[in-house]
Design a protein around this motif. Structure first.
Motif, PDB file in Angstrom:
ATOM      1  N   GLU A  23       0.917  -1.511   0.039  1.00 34.79           N
ATOM      2  CA  GLU A  23      -0.055   0.054  -0.220  1.00 34.79           C
ATOM      3  C   GLU A  23       0.739   1.259  -0.107  1.00 34.79           C
ATOM      4  O   GLU A  23       0.406   2.262  -0.369  1.00 34.79           O
ATOM      5  CB  GLU A  23      -0.863   0.055   1.080  1.00 34.79           C
ATOM      6  N   LEU A  24       2.267   1.141   0.439  1.00 30.56           N
ATOM      7  CA  LEU A  24       3.095   2.384   0.545  1.00 30.56           C
ATOM      8  C   LEU A  24       3.904   2.649  -0.683  1.00 30.56           C
ATOM      9  O   LEU A  24       4.780   3.276  -0.690  1.00 30.56           O
ATOM     10  CB  LEU A  24       3.865   2.061   1.719  1.00 30.56           C
ATOM     11  N   ALA A  25       3.735   1.442  -1.541  1.00 37.01           N
ATOM     12  CA  ALA A  25       4.934   1.281  -2.837  1.00 37.01           C
ATOM     13  C   ALA A  25       4.131   2.537  -4.012  1.00 37.01           C
ATOM     14  O   ALA A  25       3.151   2.652  -4.068  1.00 37.01           O
ATOM     15  CB  ALA A  25       4.631   0.047  -3.348  1.00 37.01           C
ATOM     16  N   ARG A  26       5.169   2.648  -4.512  1.00 34.04           N
ATOM     17  CA  ARG A  26       5.005   3.468  -5.890  1.00 34.04           C
ATOM     18  C   ARG A  26       5.868   2.871  -6.727  1.00 34.04           C
ATOM     19  O   ARG A  26       7.086   2.377  -6.698  1.00 34.04           O
ATOM     20  CB  ARG A  26       5.351   5.093  -5.763  1.00 34.04           C
ATOM     21  N   GLU A  27       5.511   2.739  -8.509  1.00 31.54           N
ATOM     22  CA  GLU A  27       6.238   2.098  -9.314  1.00 31.54           C
ATOM     23  C   GLU A  27       7.384   3.008  -9.874  1.00 31.54           C
ATOM     24  O   GLU A  27       7.058   4.118 -10.050  1.00 31.54           O
ATOM     25  CB  GLU A  27       5.323   1.610 -10.590  1.00 31.54           C
TER      26      GLU A  27
END
Length: 154
Positions: A23-27
């Motif tokens: 949920e805290l990730a960004r690509e």
């Protein structure tokens, strides 16, 4: 038959903890040859490789940096974000085009503090990765600099 490395996120974290972390990730994407970080820099983020290859290296005075390990899909890039003084202990470079999930360290550390079960799982995962990397560094440096190598091929 291949076995899943215990340092890969899918083997190391239960599904509910993986989901909370993601949920805290960004690509993000890195071109071949991009330095993700340098030894001694401020460690304020980390990545999980989606595709491609990242190498970890260590500075060797008077020589080219020694490559310690090659990381691929599902593997953690960067452990220093978790431990004060949050300074990179190794360097990292994209050896191929890399797609990854990027995480800002502070929100992850805050979630770890707020949820002890999550914090314990992530802490154990990072600890397992560190133990693996320490052994990989030992073997690689012995191969490079010991008179008869590490003997790891025996």
């Amino acid at each position: 038959m291949s076995t899943l490395s215990p340092t890969r996120i899918t083997a190391a974290l239960p599904a509910d903890h993986r989901s909370r972390l993601m949920e805290l990730a960004r690509e993000v994407n890195f071109a071949e040859g991009t330095r993700l970080f340098r030894e001694g820099g401020h460690a304020d983020r980390f990545w999980i490789v989606r595709s491609g290859t990242v190498t970890l290296d260590v500075h060797v005075p008077g020589r080219r940096a020694a490559v310690i390990e090659h990381l691929g899909a599902g593997e953690l890039v960067g452990c220093s974000w978790l431990f004060k003084p949050h300074t990179w202990r190794l360097g990292a470079e994209a050896m191929t085009p890399v797609r990854a999930y990027e995480f800002q360290a502070e929100p992850v550390r805050m979630l770890m503090d707020a949820d002890p079960g999550f914090g314990s799982a992530v802490g154990h995962w990072v600890g397992q990765v560190l133990a693996h990397r320490l052994q990989a560094a030992r073997v690689r440096l012995l191969d490079l600099y010991a008179p008869y190598g590490s003997g790891s091929y025996l």
